[in-house]
Design an enzyme around this catalytic site. Structure first.
Site, PDB file in Angstrom:
ATOM      1  N   TYR A 146      64.510 -38.829 -33.955  1.00 56.14           N
ATOM      2  CA  TYR A 146      63.301 -38.294 -33.601  1.00 56.14           C
ATOM      3  C   TYR A 146      62.477 -39.341 -32.533  1.00 56.14           C
ATOM      4  CZ  TYR A 146      63.392 -35.269 -37.983  1.00 56.14           C
ATOM      5  OH  TYR A 146      63.912 -33.997 -38.600  1.00 56.14           O
ATOM      6  N   LYS A 195      77.866 -37.608 -40.969  1.00 56.41           N
ATOM      7  CA  LYS A 195      78.575 -36.641 -39.920  1.00 56.41           C
ATOM      8  C   LYS A 195      79.403 -36.727 -39.164  1.00 56.41           C
ATOM      9  CE  LYS A 195      79.142 -31.925 -39.632  1.00 56.41           C
ATOM     10  NZ  LYS A 195      80.361 -30.971 -40.494  1.00 56.41           N
ATOM     11  N   ASP A 227      76.934 -31.371 -44.330  1.00 52.75           N
ATOM     12  CA  ASP A 227      76.740 -30.205 -44.699  1.00 52.75           C
ATOM     13  C   ASP A 227      77.080 -30.055 -45.949  1.00 52.75           C
ATOM     14  OD1 ASP A 227      79.081 -31.515 -43.687  1.00 52.75           O
ATOM     15  OD2 ASP A 227      79.517 -29.354 -42.524  1.00 52.75           O
ATOM     16  N   ASP A 251      65.424 -36.299 -43.881  1.00 53.33           N
ATOM     17  CA  ASP A 251      64.542 -35.282 -42.606  1.00 53.33           C
ATOM     18  C   ASP A 251      64.492 -33.539 -44.052  1.00 53.33           C
ATOM     19  OD1 ASP A 251      61.696 -33.777 -42.663  1.00 53.33           O
ATOM     20  OD2 ASP A 251      61.952 -33.324 -40.558  1.00 53.33           O
ATOM     21  N   ASP A 255      63.560 -32.156 -47.974  1.00 53.89           N
ATOM     22  CA  ASP A 255      63.403 -31.285 -48.608  1.00 53.89           C
ATOM     23  C   ASP A 255      63.414 -30.474 -49.253  1.00 53.89           C
ATOM     24  OD1 ASP A 255      61.071 -31.891 -46.797  1.00 53.89           O
ATOM     25  OD2 ASP A 255      60.649 -29.616 -46.187  1.00 53.89           O
TER      26      ASP A 255
HETATM   27  C1  IPM Z   1      57.981 -35.561 -43.085  1.00 58.69           C
HETATM   28  C2  IPM Z   1      57.763 -34.450 -42.247  1.00 58.69           C
HETATM   29  C3  IPM Z   1      57.291 -35.457 -40.738  1.00 58.69           C
HETATM   30  C4  IPM Z   1      59.433 -36.155 -40.506  1.00 58.69           C
HETATM   31  C5  IPM Z   1      57.429 -35.025 -39.071  1.00 58.69           C
HETATM   32  C6  IPM Z   1      55.117 -34.020 -39.807  1.00 58.69           C
HETATM   33  C7  IPM Z   1      57.113 -35.166 -38.501  1.00 58.69           C
HETATM   34  O1  IPM Z   1      58.613 -33.585 -41.669  1.00 58.69           O
HETATM   35  O2  IPM Z   1      57.799 -36.208 -43.435  1.00 58.69           O
HETATM   36  O3  IPM Z   1      59.022 -35.309 -43.613  1.00 58.69           O
HETATM   37  O4  IPM Z   1      60.013 -35.261 -40.242  1.00 58.69           O
HETATM   38  O5  IPM Z   1      59.665 -37.024 -41.190  1.00 58.69           O
HETATM   39 MG    MG Z   2      59.623 -33.308 -43.573  1.00 60.67          MG
END
Ligand code: IPM
Ligand code: MG
Length: 360
Positions: A146, A195, A227, A251, A255
Protein backbone atom coordinates in the site's frame (compact mmCIF):
# COMPACT_ATOMS: atom_id res chain seq x y z
CA UNK A 1 -7.60 13.91 33.35
CA UNK A 2 -7.70 16.44 30.48
CA UNK A 3 -7.41 15.11 26.95
CA UNK A 4 -7.84 16.56 23.50
CA UNK A 5 -9.34 14.18 20.97
CA UNK A 6 -9.27 14.96 17.25
CA UNK A 7 -12.48 13.61 15.70
CA UNK A 8 -12.83 12.58 12.10
CA UNK A 9 -16.47 11.82 11.36
CA UNK A 10 -15.68 11.22 7.71
CA UNK A 11 -18.17 9.96 5.16
CA UNK A 12 -21.24 7.75 4.97
CA UNK A 13 -22.26 6.50 8.40
CA UNK A 14 -19.04 7.94 9.92
CA UNK A 15 -20.52 11.10 11.48
CA UNK A 16 -23.44 9.15 13.03
CA UNK A 17 -21.28 6.53 14.70
CA UNK A 18 -18.68 9.03 15.92
CA UNK A 19 -21.47 11.07 17.50
CA UNK A 20 -22.46 8.01 19.55
CA UNK A 21 -18.87 7.31 20.55
CA UNK A 22 -18.49 10.91 21.75
CA UNK A 23 -21.69 10.58 23.74
CA UNK A 24 -20.24 7.52 25.44
CA UNK A 25 -16.92 9.29 26.12
CA UNK A 26 -18.84 12.20 27.65
CA UNK A 27 -20.67 9.79 29.91
CA UNK A 28 -17.33 8.31 31.01
CA UNK A 29 -15.93 11.82 31.52
CA UNK A 30 -18.77 12.85 33.78
CA UNK A 31 -18.78 9.63 35.78
CA UNK A 32 -14.99 9.44 36.27
CA UNK A 33 -14.32 13.20 36.39
CA UNK A 34 -12.32 13.64 33.22
CA UNK A 35 -12.41 16.38 30.66
CA UNK A 36 -12.38 15.39 26.99
CA UNK A 37 -12.22 18.16 24.46
CA UNK A 38 -13.10 17.29 20.86
CA UNK A 39 -11.65 18.91 17.77
CA UNK A 40 -13.68 18.01 14.69
CA UNK A 41 -11.72 17.77 11.47
CA UNK A 42 -12.47 16.67 7.93
CA UNK A 43 -10.89 13.79 6.06
CA UNK A 44 -11.92 11.67 3.08
CA UNK A 45 -14.72 12.55 0.71
CA UNK A 46 -16.06 15.37 2.87
CA UNK A 47 -12.62 17.00 2.77
CA UNK A 48 -12.51 16.59 -1.03
CA UNK A 49 -15.87 18.38 -1.24
CA UNK A 50 -14.71 21.18 1.07
CA UNK A 51 -11.06 21.64 0.05
CA UNK A 52 -10.48 19.58 -3.09
CA UNK A 53 -8.20 17.15 -1.30
CA UNK A 54 -8.86 14.19 1.01
CA UNK A 55 -6.46 15.31 3.74
CA UNK A 56 -5.28 18.85 4.44
CA UNK A 57 -2.14 19.87 6.32
CA UNK A 58 -4.41 21.50 8.87
CA UNK A 59 -6.13 18.19 9.64
CA UNK A 60 -2.74 16.50 9.98
CA UNK A 61 -1.47 19.13 12.39
CA UNK A 62 -4.62 19.13 14.54
CA UNK A 63 -4.37 15.33 14.76
CA UNK A 64 -0.67 15.54 15.67
CA UNK A 65 -1.33 18.04 18.44
CA UNK A 66 -4.19 16.01 19.90
CA UNK A 67 -3.73 13.23 22.46
CA UNK A 68 -5.53 10.74 20.22
CA UNK A 69 -7.67 10.58 17.09
CA UNK A 70 -11.14 9.07 16.99
CA UNK A 71 -12.41 8.28 13.53
CA UNK A 72 -15.61 7.02 11.90
CA UNK A 73 -15.10 5.92 8.33
CA UNK A 74 -14.26 7.43 4.98
CA UNK A 75 -15.07 6.78 1.34
CA UNK A 76 -18.14 6.33 -0.81
CA UNK A 77 -19.57 4.00 -3.37
CA UNK A 78 -16.62 3.28 -5.67
CA UNK A 79 -18.83 2.76 -8.74
CA UNK A 80 -21.10 5.77 -8.40
CA UNK A 81 -19.39 8.43 -6.31
CA UNK A 82 -17.64 11.28 -8.21
CA UNK A 83 -14.76 10.98 -5.72
CA UNK A 84 -13.66 7.89 -7.65
CA UNK A 85 -13.38 9.82 -10.91
CA UNK A 86 -10.44 11.68 -9.36
CA UNK A 87 -6.83 10.53 -9.77
CA UNK A 88 -5.95 7.85 -7.16
CA UNK A 89 -3.93 10.18 -4.91
CA UNK A 90 -6.93 12.53 -4.62
CA UNK A 91 -9.44 9.87 -3.54
CA UNK A 92 -10.75 9.45 0.03
CA UNK A 93 -8.65 6.36 0.84
CA UNK A 94 -5.44 8.20 -0.08
CA UNK A 95 -6.23 10.60 2.77
CA UNK A 96 -6.41 7.78 5.30
CA UNK A 97 -3.20 6.15 4.07
CA UNK A 98 -1.39 9.50 4.21
CA UNK A 99 -2.70 10.23 7.69
CA UNK A 100 -1.51 6.84 8.96
CA UNK A 101 1.91 7.46 7.43
CA UNK A 102 2.14 11.07 8.68
CA UNK A 103 1.33 9.98 12.22
CA UNK A 104 3.67 6.96 12.05
CA UNK A 105 0.87 4.54 12.91
CA UNK A 106 2.62 1.31 12.01
CA UNK A 107 0.73 -1.05 14.31
CA UNK A 108 -2.90 -1.83 13.63
CA UNK A 109 -4.66 -3.89 16.29
CA UNK A 110 -7.93 -5.49 15.23
CA UNK A 111 -9.56 -7.67 17.84
CA UNK A 112 -12.17 -10.18 16.68
CA UNK A 113 -14.27 -11.62 19.44
CA UNK A 114 -17.49 -13.60 19.23
CA UNK A 115 -20.03 -12.46 21.83
CA UNK A 116 -22.00 -15.48 22.95
CA UNK A 117 -25.20 -13.46 22.44
CA UNK A 118 -24.31 -13.19 18.76
CA UNK A 119 -23.29 -16.82 18.26
CA UNK A 120 -26.39 -17.25 16.05
CA UNK A 121 -25.18 -14.47 13.76
CA UNK A 122 -21.85 -16.27 13.26
CA UNK A 123 -22.02 -17.69 9.72
CA UNK A 124 -19.87 -20.68 10.64
CA UNK A 125 -20.99 -24.13 11.78
CA UNK A 126 -23.07 -24.09 14.94
CA UNK A 127 -20.40 -25.90 16.96
CA UNK A 128 -17.78 -23.38 15.88
CA UNK A 129 -20.01 -20.51 16.98
CA UNK A 130 -20.76 -22.23 20.27
CA UNK A 131 -17.05 -22.76 20.97
CA UNK A 132 -16.45 -19.02 20.46
CA UNK A 133 -13.17 -17.34 19.66
CA UNK A 134 -11.15 -14.33 20.72
CA UNK A 135 -8.31 -13.29 18.50
CA UNK A 136 -6.32 -10.17 17.71
CA UNK A 137 -4.97 -9.32 14.30
CA UNK A 138 -1.79 -7.26 14.52
CA UNK A 139 -1.43 -5.75 11.07
CA UNK A 140 1.59 -3.79 9.84
CA UNK A 141 0.06 -0.53 8.63
CA UNK A 142 2.59 1.77 7.01
CA UNK A 143 4.63 -0.48 4.72
CA UNK A 144 4.22 -3.12 2.07
CA UNK A 145 2.18 -2.89 -1.11
CA UNK A 146 0.00 0.00 0.00
CA UNK A 147 3.01 2.29 0.36
CA UNK A 148 5.41 0.94 -2.25
CA UNK A 149 6.13 2.71 -5.48
CA UNK A 150 3.38 2.29 -8.04
CA UNK A 151 2.86 3.25 -11.63
CA UNK A 152 0.99 2.43 -14.77
CA UNK A 153 3.01 2.47 -17.97
CA UNK A 154 2.41 1.70 -21.61
CA UNK A 155 5.15 -0.34 -23.25
CA UNK A 156 4.84 -1.26 -26.90
CA UNK A 157 1.18 -0.30 -26.75
CA UNK A 158 0.49 -2.61 -23.80
CA UNK A 159 -0.63 -1.11 -20.51
CA UNK A 160 1.14 -2.46 -17.42
CA UNK A 161 0.41 -1.55 -13.80
CA UNK A 162 3.13 -2.05 -11.19
CA UNK A 163 2.83 -2.06 -7.40
CA UNK A 164 5.85 -2.68 -5.23
CA UNK A 165 5.85 -4.84 -2.12
CA UNK A 166 8.83 -4.10 0.04
CA UNK A 167 9.68 -4.40 3.72
CA UNK A 168 12.90 -3.69 5.52
CA UNK A 169 13.95 -5.59 8.62
CA UNK A 170 13.34 -2.61 10.94
CA UNK A 171 9.72 -2.30 9.82
CA UNK A 172 9.20 -6.00 10.42
CA UNK A 173 10.99 -6.03 13.77
CA UNK A 174 8.95 -3.24 15.36
CA UNK A 175 5.60 -4.76 14.39
CA UNK A 176 6.78 -8.22 15.48
CA UNK A 177 7.72 -6.80 18.88
CA UNK A 178 4.23 -5.30 19.19
CA UNK A 179 2.71 -8.66 18.30
CA UNK A 180 4.70 -10.54 20.93
CA UNK A 181 4.07 -7.88 23.59
CA UNK A 182 0.33 -8.13 22.96
CA UNK A 183 0.41 -11.93 22.98
CA UNK A 184 2.12 -11.79 26.36
CA UNK A 185 -0.94 -10.02 27.77
CA UNK A 186 -3.30 -12.51 26.15
CA UNK A 187 -2.97 -16.28 25.59
CA UNK A 188 0.74 -16.17 24.65
CA UNK A 189 0.50 -17.46 21.12
CA UNK A 190 1.58 -15.71 17.92
CA UNK A 191 0.67 -16.98 14.48
CA UNK A 192 2.82 -15.12 12.00
CA UNK A 193 1.17 -15.09 8.60
CA UNK A 194 3.12 -14.74 5.36
CA UNK A 195 3.57 -16.18 1.89
CA UNK A 196 7.11 -17.36 2.40
CA UNK A 197 6.73 -20.13 -0.19
CA UNK A 198 6.65 -17.43 -2.87
CA UNK A 199 7.64 -13.94 -1.69
CA UNK A 200 11.07 -12.63 -0.69
CA UNK A 201 9.43 -10.04 1.58
CA UNK A 202 7.73 -12.93 3.39
CA UNK A 203 10.98 -14.86 3.77
CA UNK A 204 12.57 -11.82 5.41
CA UNK A 205 9.42 -11.43 7.53
CA UNK A 206 9.81 -14.99 8.81
CA UNK A 207 13.52 -14.57 9.51
CA UNK A 208 12.99 -11.39 11.54
CA UNK A 209 9.97 -12.77 13.41
CA UNK A 210 12.01 -15.85 14.36
CA UNK A 211 14.77 -13.60 15.70
CA UNK A 212 12.34 -11.47 17.74
CA UNK A 213 10.72 -14.62 19.12
CA UNK A 214 13.98 -15.47 20.92
CA UNK A 215 13.25 -12.59 23.32
CA UNK A 216 9.83 -14.05 24.11
CA UNK A 217 10.42 -17.65 25.19
CA UNK A 218 7.10 -17.62 27.07
CA UNK A 219 5.18 -16.99 23.82
CA UNK A 220 4.52 -19.82 21.37
CA UNK A 221 5.23 -18.91 17.75
CA UNK A 222 3.90 -20.64 14.67
CA UNK A 223 4.11 -19.64 11.03
CA UNK A 224 1.20 -20.00 8.65
CA UNK A 225 0.83 -19.27 4.96
CA UNK A 226 -1.79 -16.64 4.25
CA UNK A 227 -3.96 -18.84 2.04
CA UNK A 228 -4.03 -21.50 4.73
CA UNK A 229 -4.82 -18.85 7.35
CA UNK A 230 -7.84 -17.65 5.33
CA UNK A 231 -9.07 -21.24 5.39
CA UNK A 232 -8.27 -21.88 9.08
CA UNK A 233 -10.17 -18.75 10.09
CA UNK A 234 -13.43 -20.22 8.88
CA UNK A 235 -12.59 -23.78 9.91
CA UNK A 236 -11.33 -23.28 13.44
CA UNK A 237 -10.93 -19.64 14.55
CA UNK A 238 -10.50 -20.69 18.20
CA UNK A 239 -6.95 -21.90 17.38
CA UNK A 240 -5.77 -18.26 17.06
CA UNK A 241 -4.65 -15.79 19.68
CA UNK A 242 -2.51 -13.14 17.95
CA UNK A 243 -2.26 -13.14 14.16
CA UNK A 244 0.78 -11.11 13.15
CA UNK A 245 0.92 -10.08 9.53
CA UNK A 246 1.86 -7.53 6.89
CA UNK A 247 -0.35 -4.77 5.56
CA UNK A 248 -2.36 -6.30 2.74
CA UNK A 249 -2.75 -9.75 4.28
CA UNK A 250 -3.94 -8.06 7.47
CA UNK A 251 -6.40 -5.89 5.55
CA UNK A 252 -8.01 -8.94 3.97
CA UNK A 253 -7.85 -11.30 6.95
CA UNK A 254 -9.29 -8.68 9.31
CA UNK A 255 -12.42 -8.31 7.17
CA UNK A 256 -12.76 -12.08 7.20
CA UNK A 257 -12.20 -12.26 10.96
CA UNK A 258 -14.76 -9.54 11.61
CA UNK A 259 -17.40 -11.18 9.46
CA UNK A 260 -17.22 -14.44 11.39
CA UNK A 261 -18.09 -12.52 14.56
CA UNK A 262 -21.54 -12.04 13.05
CA UNK A 263 -21.27 -8.46 11.93
CA UNK A 264 -18.51 -6.20 10.74
CA UNK A 265 -20.33 -3.55 12.81
CA UNK A 266 -18.89 -4.90 16.06
CA UNK A 267 -15.16 -4.70 15.43
CA UNK A 268 -12.96 -1.97 16.83
CA UNK A 269 -9.39 -1.12 15.93
CA UNK A 270 -6.42 0.86 17.14
CA UNK A 271 -3.56 2.17 15.03
CA UNK A 272 -0.54 3.00 17.14
CA UNK A 273 2.88 4.53 16.76
CA UNK A 274 5.73 3.90 19.18
CA UNK A 275 4.39 6.36 21.76
CA UNK A 276 0.98 6.36 23.47
CA UNK A 277 -0.56 8.16 20.53
CA UNK A 278 -3.10 6.35 18.38
CA UNK A 279 -5.92 6.59 15.89
CA UNK A 280 -9.02 4.62 16.75
CA UNK A 281 -11.56 3.58 14.16
CA UNK A 282 -14.01 0.77 13.51
CA UNK A 283 -12.72 -1.99 11.23
CA UNK A 284 -15.68 -1.49 8.91
CA UNK A 285 -16.22 1.00 6.10
CA UNK A 286 -18.55 3.94 5.54
CA UNK A 287 -21.60 1.96 4.36
CA UNK A 288 -22.91 4.77 2.12
CA UNK A 289 -26.04 2.73 1.35
CA UNK A 290 -27.35 3.17 4.90
CA UNK A 291 -25.89 6.60 5.70
CA UNK A 292 -28.15 9.18 7.31
CA UNK A 293 -30.82 6.66 8.33
CA UNK A 294 -29.81 6.30 11.98
CA UNK A 295 -29.64 2.50 11.61
CA UNK A 296 -25.88 1.91 11.62
CA UNK A 297 -24.30 -0.10 14.40
CA UNK A 298 -22.18 2.29 16.52
CA UNK A 299 -20.67 -0.49 18.68
CA UNK A 300 -17.42 -0.87 16.72
CA UNK A 301 -16.72 2.85 17.09
CA UNK A 302 -17.73 2.86 20.75
CA UNK A 303 -15.40 -0.08 21.39
CA UNK A 304 -12.68 1.79 19.47
CA UNK A 305 -13.17 4.68 21.91
CA UNK A 306 -12.69 2.16 24.73
CA UNK A 307 -9.41 1.10 23.12
CA UNK A 308 -8.42 4.78 23.01
CA UNK A 309 -9.01 5.12 26.74
CA UNK A 310 -6.97 1.99 27.41
CA UNK A 311 -4.03 2.37 25.03
CA UNK A 312 -3.58 6.14 24.75
CA UNK A 313 -4.85 7.39 28.14
CA UNK A 314 -4.15 4.37 30.38
CA UNK A 315 -7.75 4.53 31.63
CA UNK A 316 -8.26 0.79 32.03
CA UNK A 317 -11.25 0.95 34.38
CA UNK A 318 -13.05 3.41 32.11
CA UNK A 319 -12.35 1.27 29.05
CA UNK A 320 -13.70 -1.77 30.86
CA UNK A 321 -16.81 0.18 31.88
CA UNK A 322 -17.57 0.79 28.19
CA UNK A 323 -16.91 -2.83 27.24
CA UNK A 324 -19.10 -4.06 30.09
CA UNK A 325 -21.87 -1.66 29.06
CA UNK A 326 -21.75 -3.04 25.49
CA UNK A 327 -21.89 -6.57 26.87
CA UNK A 328 -24.86 -5.57 29.07
CA UNK A 329 -26.99 -4.16 26.23
CA UNK A 330 -26.33 -7.26 24.18
CA UNK A 331 -27.26 -9.52 27.10
CA UNK A 332 -30.45 -7.49 27.53
CA UNK A 333 -31.29 -8.21 23.91
CA UNK A 334 -30.83 -4.82 22.22
CA UNK A 335 -29.72 -5.04 18.61
CA UNK A 336 -29.15 -2.70 15.69
CA UNK A 337 -30.53 -4.02 12.44
CA UNK A 338 -27.29 -5.70 11.29
CA UNK A 339 -27.28 -8.03 14.30
CA UNK A 340 -31.04 -8.25 14.79
CA UNK A 341 -32.62 -11.68 15.04
CA UNK A 342 -36.23 -12.51 15.88
CA UNK A 343 -37.00 -12.23 19.58
CA UNK A 344 -34.45 -9.46 20.19
CA UNK A 345 -35.19 -5.72 20.47
CA UNK A 346 -34.38 -3.65 17.41
CA UNK A 347 -32.92 -0.21 18.17
CA UNK A 348 -31.50 2.65 16.11
CA UNK A 349 -27.93 3.88 16.08
CA UNK A 350 -28.61 6.71 18.54
CA UNK A 351 -30.75 4.51 20.80
CA UNK A 352 -27.88 2.03 21.00
CA UNK A 353 -25.58 4.89 22.04
CA UNK A 354 -28.06 6.00 24.70
CA UNK A 355 -28.49 2.48 26.06
CA UNK A 356 -24.73 2.03 26.39
CA UNK A 357 -24.42 5.42 28.15
CA UNK A 358 -27.14 4.47 30.62
CA UNK A 359 -25.16 1.37 31.61
CA UNK A 360 -21.89 3.17 32.31
C1 IPM B 1 -9.03 -0.65 6.27
C2 IPM B 1 -9.43 -0.12 4.92
C3 IPM B 1 -8.32 0.75 4.40
C4 IPM B 1 -7.09 -0.12 4.30
C5 IPM B 1 -8.63 1.44 3.06
C6 IPM B 1 -9.87 2.30 3.18
C7 IPM B 1 -7.47 2.23 2.55
O1 IPM B 1 -9.75 -1.16 4.08
O2 IPM B 1 -8.79 0.15 7.17
O3 IPM B 1 -8.95 -1.86 6.40
O4 IPM B 1 -6.94 -0.88 3.35
O5 IPM B 1 -6.27 -0.07 5.20
MG1 MG C 1 -9.85 -3.03 5.01
Amino acid sequence: MNKVIACIGGDGIGPEIVAEAKKVCDQVASKYHHNFQYKDVLMGGCSIDAYGEPLTDETISICKEADAVLMGSIGGNTSTSPWYQLPPEKRPEAGLLKLRKSLGLFANLRPAYLYKELADACPLKEATGAAGFDLMIVRELTGGLYFGERKTVVENGVKTAIDTLSYNENEIRRIAIKGFEIARKRSKKVTSVDKANVLDSSRLWREVVNAVAKDYPDVTLEHMLVDNCAMQLVKDPAQFDVILTENMFGDILSDEASMITGSIGMLSSASLNDTKFGLYEPSHGSAPDIAGQNIANPIATILSAAMMLRYSFDLDAEAKAIEDAVQAVLTEGYRTVDIYTEGTKKVSCSQMGDLICERI
